[in-house]
Motif scaffolding. Structure first.
Motif, PDB file in Angstrom:
ATOM      1  N   UNK A  22       1.171  -1.445  -0.273  1.00 14.25           N
ATOM      2  CA  UNK A  22      -0.054   0.128   0.012  1.00 14.25           C
ATOM      3  C   UNK A  22       0.840   1.439   0.091  1.00 14.25           C
ATOM      4  N   UNK A  23       1.800   1.322   0.378  1.00 17.20           N
ATOM      5  CA  UNK A  23       2.681   1.994   0.976  1.00 17.20           C
ATOM      6  C   UNK A  23       3.545   2.880  -0.747  1.00 17.20           C
ATOM      7  N   UNK A  25       6.068   4.399  -1.969  1.00 14.85           N
ATOM      8  CA  UNK A  25       7.202   5.016  -2.110  1.00 14.85           C
ATOM      9  C   UNK A  25       8.101   3.402  -2.688  1.00 14.85           C
ATOM     10  N   UNK A  26       7.280   2.256  -1.102  1.00 15.20           N
ATOM     11  CA  UNK A  26       7.754   0.915  -1.408  1.00 15.20           C
ATOM     12  C   UNK A  26       7.608   0.562  -3.043  1.00 15.20           C
ATOM     13  N   UNK A  29       9.715   1.604  -5.926  1.00  8.92           N
ATOM     14  CA  UNK A  29      10.411   1.121  -5.828  1.00  8.92           C
ATOM     15  C   UNK A  29      10.715  -0.536  -6.701  1.00  8.92           C
ATOM     16  N   UNK A  68       1.860  -5.256   6.144  1.00  6.94           N
ATOM     17  CA  UNK A  68       1.080  -4.636   7.225  1.00  6.94           C
ATOM     18  C   UNK A  68       0.440  -3.437   5.793  1.00  6.94           C
ATOM     19  N   UNK A  96       8.919  -7.946   4.967  1.00  3.49           N
ATOM     20  CA  UNK A  96       8.755  -7.022   5.797  1.00  3.49           C
ATOM     21  C   UNK A  96       9.967  -7.110   6.935  1.00  3.49           C
ATOM     22  N   UNK A  97       9.755  -5.329   7.218  1.00  2.56           N
ATOM     23  CA  UNK A  97      10.843  -4.791   8.298  1.00  2.56           C
ATOM     24  C   UNK A  97      10.940  -5.951   9.447  1.00  2.56           C
ATOM     25  N   UNK A  98      10.217  -7.292   9.830  1.00  2.00           N
ATOM     26  CA  UNK A  98       9.087  -7.274  11.242  1.00  2.00           C
ATOM     27  C   UNK A  98       9.700  -8.941  11.072  1.00  2.00           C
ATOM     28  N   UNK A 116      12.950  -5.676   4.958  1.00  2.00           N
ATOM     29  CA  UNK A 116      13.158  -3.783   4.903  1.00  2.00           C
ATOM     30  C   UNK A 116      13.984  -3.642   5.510  1.00  2.00           C
ATOM     31  N   UNK A 117      14.958  -2.349   4.826  1.00  2.00           N
ATOM     32  CA  UNK A 117      14.770  -2.039   4.387  1.00  2.00           C
ATOM     33  C   UNK A 117      15.326  -3.368   2.766  1.00  2.00           C
ATOM     34  N   UNK A 118      14.930  -3.160   1.680  1.00  2.00           N
ATOM     35  CA  UNK A 118      14.905  -4.209   0.747  1.00  2.00           C
ATOM     36  C   UNK A 118      16.565  -4.233   0.205  1.00  2.00           C
ATOM     37  N   UNK A 120      19.487  -5.711  -1.962  1.00  2.00           N
ATOM     38  CA  UNK A 120      19.702  -4.910  -3.220  1.00  2.00           C
ATOM     39  C   UNK A 120      18.852  -5.138  -4.611  1.00  2.00           C
TER      40      UNK A 120
END
Lengths: 578, 113
Positions: A22-23, A25-26, A29, A68, A96-98, A116-118, A120
């Motif tokens: 949903x984000x 920016x992500x 990218x 999320x 996930x960043x989690x 996340x962050x992704x 390379x």
């Protein structure tokens, strides 16, 4: 060698990735990273993701799922996808960043993670590709992918790729093409199996090159039958030309192996792949034996045949129930004496169709042979025939043996012997009264098994007539080891011998040879007095055909029984009056 | 006007962030602009003010992903700390972490003009 490990290229159509994120920016990218390699579809909510999967899952290669999400969560989306067997094969990578969520996702069936962050872009691409390929391999590995002899795909694998091709080329008109070798068995007979295999490999190699050039896929189906699926063409002659091979033929120099081809052009993609190739096959069959026109095209008349075939198959069960199939009897005469004497009959089935009238067995028999219904029909004919033999015995006090057809598929039926014995028993017959006709081509297919079955039947006392001898790839040497009681010379073979330049030498040789093995011969399709005369002179023992009588309904056939009884009747009268 | 130099001065891990955008500078800058105008920054503040820690966690979590992907380290770091605190509702100085996030975001906005 054709054993190219080239994977079929679905280029033009990239694999499709569903990105659930949903984000913005992500999203941007990830889209940027994937765009060159994949077609990216985005869902911004869990609901949308489920909706897209349920309508497009067949064309999706993978789902990249953010956990999320607004609305239903990523975890819930994952659970729903994995719970549904329809979609569960679709691999899901969780983003996930989690790290705490990882175990739960794995348990639910996620196949991998992108943190996340992704990482390379290269790492992301490699993970996705590996996952997609693993999942495709898993799906495909169930099939033994390739044909061992030629290295081409086998049929199952081929059909899958055809479907895949269609998914990625929805608007590209395509052709389904079937090609095979005219009289391949004679090639094997003539050059031996090793040479035959080599010829098949050469054709496969040509086919593989053609497929590469035209952007198609090819496979080997039956021993000498190949299938090609490709974007629509109009240069079929040159395609056929490129497929053909030339083989060294010893002193005769080079010999071109003749191929024939059936084309279903601009194939209807709403049909099953298999149906499309059935149509191509119909087109190929239409040019069987036609050396000047080796390419057949599927057309409207074939479509009508197909529609009729579908109707006949639909109508079969009720026809059987309602006894629309009527058994006719054609007499066989013993011609070894000065006067021909009725010896037996052949049971021939007719279909009195309530809407179509009399349907020719030439139409429905090949059809039922193809789809296996012939087994039920055969059994019906045997039963009807058994009952008829009994009635004649009762009414005329005379045994008229009748031969019935035993199809190739019957010979593979483990219940065959019991079925036949039951009919004999139920009607109080002698096994020799129900004669079995086995077609010659059944012997050549899987000789050992068939020969065993036929031997078993003979040991039980059944008489076996080999049907259609001379129609296919008859080899006279077969006579030396095949368990048979009579040889039926094919109708067409007889006709050809008496046609045009009247070359009856081969016919005579066959009759003589059969005679030397003490196997009596029966000539079918005999129409003229001249034929009867010549066949008798050659030593043929029995004759069947229009010269004596067409196939008749049971009641009409009875005049032959009465005639045969007549001398006895006369004798009886003499005795009584004397 | 945002430049690579300014971003480096700001403390962003430009090389990593840029490589995520397949070294497309224009895209990188455009996404940074989107990120600093991200409504989550404000929603996070509002949730904290209202003491809605679940909502605050969700917003912080989202910001963490975005700032991390763009390698905007000076924002990413306080967001990460805040996210971890909020995850278990550990009492802590939410206020000062949030003002750090806000401050750094404003700094970037000035670069962007």
């Amino acid at each position: 060698m054709v054993n190219k490990e080239r994977d079929f290229n679905v280029s033009g159509g990239k694999r499709r990735v569903l990105l659930v994120e949903d984000e913005i920016v992500n999203q941007e990218i990830m889209r940027t990273i994937l765009n060159d390699t994949y077609e990216v579809i985005v869902a911004e909510t869990g609901e949308d993701a489920i909706k897209i999967v349920s309508s497009q899952y067949e064309t999706l290669s993978i789902v990249l799922l953010d956990l999320n999400l607004p609305g239903i969560s990523g975890i819930e989306v994952l659970r729903r996808l994995k719970d549904d067997p329809t979609y569960s094969r679709l691999p899901v990578i969780v983003m996930t960043a989690d790290s705490d969520a990882e175990v739960e996702c794995l348990t639910l069936g996620a196949i991998d993670f992108i943190p996340k962050p992704y990482p390379q872009p290269k790492v992301i691409l490699a993970r996705i590709l590996r996952t997609v390929e693993l999942s495709e391999d898993r799906d495909i590995l169930r099939f033994t992918e390739r044909d061992r002899l030629t290295g081409l795909y086998n049929k199952e694998f081929f059909y899958r790729y055809v479907s895949q091709f269609d998914l990625y080329h929805k608007d590209v008109p395509t052709d389904a093409i079937v090609f095979d070798i005219n009289h391949f068995r004679t090639i094997n007979d003539r050059y031996g199996k090793t040479r035959g295999d080599e010829i098949l490999r050469n054709i496969a190699e040509n086919a593989s090159n053609v497929a590469d050039d035209v952007g198609g896929i090819v496979c080997r189906n039956e021993p000498d039958e190949f299938m090609l699926y490709c974007p629509r063409r109009n240069d079929y002659d040159s395609v056929l030309d490129r497929l053909s091979v030339v083989t060294e033929d010893g002193e005769n120099g080079e010999n071109r192996i003749r191929l024939r081809m059936g084309v279903y052009s601009d194939a209807d993609k709403t049909l099953d792949v298999e149906r499309r190739f059935d149509r191509a096959k119909m087109a190929a069959d239409a040019v069987r034996g036609n050396l000047t026109e080796p390419i057949g095209f599927y057309d409207n008349s074939m479509r009508e045949t197909e529609v009729l075939a579908a109707q006949l198959i639909d109508d079969f069960p009720s026809a059987l129930r309602e006894k629309q199939f009527v058994v006719f009897y054609q007499p066989k005469f013993d011609v070894r004496y000065s006067e021909p004497v009725l010896s037996s009959a052949e049971a021939l089935v007719r279909w009195k169709h309530p809407k179509l009238g009399m349907v020719s067995p030439g139409v429905f028999i090949p059809l039922f042979e193809q789809n296996g219904l012939i087994q039920q029909l055969d059994h019906y004919v045997w039963s009807e025939t058994g009952a008829q033999i009994r009635r004649w015995k009762e009414n005329f006090n005379m045994s008229v043996p009748v031969s019935v057809n035993v199809s190739r598929v019957d010979l593979y039926d483990s219940g065959l012997v019991n079925k036949l014995l039951n009919i004999v028993k139920e009607n109080g017959l002698n096994v020799r009264e129900l004669i079995l006709e086995v077609t010659e081509s059944a012997y050549t297919e899987n000789s050992e098994k068939i020969v065993e079955k036929v031997k078993q039947l003979r040991e039980l006392g059944f008489l076996i007539e080999m049907d259609d001898f001379g129609s296919g790839y008859s080899s006279l040497s077969m006579l030396s080891y095949l368990p048979i009681d009579a040889l039926k010379l094919d109708m067409q073979f007889i006709r050809n011998a008496f046609n045009g330049n009247k070359d009856t030498r081969l016919l005579e040789a066959m009759i003589r040879l059969a005679g030397s093995f003490e196997v009596p011969t029966i000539a079918e399709g005999v129409e003229t007095e001249e034929q009867v005369f010549t066949l008798k002179a050659m030593g043929c023992d029995f004759i069947q055909g229009y010269y004596f009588s067409r196939p008749l309904p049971a009641n009409e056939f009875e005049r032959f029984i009465e005639e045969k009884k007549a001398p006895f009747n006369r004798l009886e009268n003499v005795r009584q009056t004397g | 006007m945002l430049t690579i130099e300014k971003l480096k001065e700001f403390g962003a891990d430009v090389d990593t962030g840029l490589s995520r955008c397949v070294n497309n500078e224009a895209l990188y800058f455009r996404l940074i602009e989107m990120a600093v105008r991200e409504p989550s920054v404000l929603s996070l503040g509002e949730a904290l003010k209202a003491n809605d820690l679940d909502k605050a966690f969700a917003e912080a979590h989202k910001l963490k992903g975005v700032m991390g992907n763009l390698s905007l380290t000076p924002i990413f770091e306080p967001v990460s700390q805040l996210t971890e605190l909020l995850r278990n509702k550990t009492p802590g100085d939410y206020e000062s972490l949030y003002s750090e996030i806000l401050k750094k975001t404003e700094e970037l906005k000035i670069f962007l003009g």
